[in-house]
Write an enzyme that holds these catalytic residues in place. Structure first.
Site, PDB file in Angstrom:
ATOM      1  CE1 TYR A 268       3.348  -6.314   3.564  1.00  0.00           C
ATOM      2  CE2 TYR A 268       2.580  -8.588   3.641  1.00  0.00           C
ATOM      3  CZ  TYR A 268       2.807  -7.414   2.938  1.00  0.00           C
ATOM      4  OH  TYR A 268       2.491  -7.350   1.609  1.00  0.00           O
TER       5      TYR A 268
ATOM      6  CG  ASP B   7      -1.885  -1.098   1.310  1.00  0.00           C
ATOM      7  OD1 ASP B   7      -2.253  -1.612   0.244  1.00  0.00           O
ATOM      8  OD2 ASP B   7      -2.302  -1.447   2.437  1.00  0.00           O
TER       9      ASP B   7
END
Length: 267
Positions: A125, A65
Site C-alpha cells: 500500500y 476500505d
C-alpha cells in the site's frame, strides 16, 4: 521450499486471472455491501452482462476500505467452461460495461492452483500526504492535506520500530481476529513537489493487515512528524496494545493498494 497450496475452481468452471484498478471515491470498498456500491458488485455485474448468471463472484487479493483506491489489484473469477469471451479480449469487453472509475488492466487464464486471496504472500500500500500551506485541488481525494511541514526523519525512525512481527492491536479497529502481523516495509519517501510544499508517500508492505491497520500506522507516524510523539513512544504504544494510545485513522482517500506478490506464481 514447500509448494504453495493448490486451489481449484469448481467442476465445470475455469479460473481467469485479472488485474484491476479503481478510484475508490464512490465505493464502500472492494467487498459487496447490502446498501452501498462496491467494486466486487460492480465487476460481477459487468461479468453477468457478458456471460449470464452462471459466472461466480470475483475474488480479490485484498478487501479495501471505503474510499481506498487500487492501482494494481490481482483478482480471479471462475466462469463456466463455455464462457464465450476469449481471455485476451476479456479486459476490453469488461471495460465496456464498467464505469470510468473501474478498469480491468489485464485478463488471462489463471495458472493451476491460483487463488487471488489465499495464494497471496505480500500486499503493498501507499499513503499520500500533501505537506503545503494551502490545499491543492489536483491532489484532493488522493492525498491528505497537512498544512505544516513535518519531520520525516523522525517518522522513519518511528517506522523502523514497527518493522517485523508484532501484535498490532494498538493500530487496528474493531478487530476480532488474532492481531499478530508482520510488517516487512514501512517508510516515508519523497513524492513530487507542489508549489510551496511537497508530497510524501508512506509505503507499507506485509502479508496481511488488520482492519484499518495501515491507516492507524500512518496516523501515528503523522503525530511523530508533527512533534506530538517521539519515535521511542511508538514502541511503547505498540507494546501497550491499546487502540486509544495510537494515532487516529487517516482518511481512506489517501490510501492506494499498489501491488501484491505470489510465491510460485508470476505477478
Amino acid at each position: 521450499m514447500t509448494e504453495p497450496p493448490f486451489f481449484a475452481p469448481p467442476a465445470g468452471f475455469v479460473r481467469l486471472r485479472l488485474r484491476l484498478a479503481w478510484n475508490g471515491a464512490g465505493f464502500a470498498g472492494w467487498q459487496a455491501q447490502l446498501n452501498a456500491p462496491s467494486v466486487q458488485d460492480t465487476l460481477h455485474a459487468a461479468l453477468v452482462r457478458l456471460s449470464g448468471e452462471g459466472v461466480a463472484r470475483p475474488v480479490a487479493a485484498g478487501r479495501t476500505d471505503a474510499g481506498v483506491h487500487a492501482a494494481a489489484m490481482p483478482a480471479h473469477v471462475d466462469v463456466p467452461e463455455g464462457f464465450r469471451i476469449p481471455p485476451d479480449r476479456l479486459a476490453r469487453a469488461l471495460n465496456a460495461h464498467l464505469p470510468p472509475s473501474v478498469a480491468v488492466l489485464e485478463a488471462g487464464p489463471a495458472p493451476g492452483g491460483f487463488h487471488a486471496r489465499f495464494s497471496c504472500t505480500e500486499r503493498r500500500y501507499s499513503y499520500l500526504l500533501l505537506a503545503a500551506p494551502q490545499r491543492h485541488p489536483l491532489w484532493a481525494g488522493r492525498a491528505l492535506h497537512v498544512p505544516g511541514p513535518f519531520d520525516v526523519p523522525a517518522m522513519n525512525a518511528a517506522a523502523a520500530r514497527l518493522l517485523g512481527t508484532h501484535d498490532f492491536a494498538a493500530f487496528a479497529t474493531r478487530e476480532d481476529r488474532q492481531t499478530v502481523r508482520e510488517v516487512r516495509a514501512l517508510a516515508v519517501h519523497p513524492g513530487p513537489p507542489v508549489p510551496g510544499g511537497s508530497v510524501w508517500e508512506v509505503r507499507v508492505a506485509g502479508e496481511s493487515f488488520l482492519r484499518h491497520m495501515v491507516r492507524g500506522l500512518v496516523g501515528t507516524l503523522l503525530l511523530v512528524g508533527q512533534g506530538k510523539l517521539v519515535p521511542e513512544e511508538v514502541a511503547v504504544i505498540l507494546a501497550g496494545r491499546e487502540r486509544a494510545q495510537a494515532g487516529a485513522n487517516v482518511p481512506g482517500y489517501g490510501l492506494t493498494f499498489t501491488g501484491a506478490s505470489y510465491r510460485g506464481f508470476e505477478p
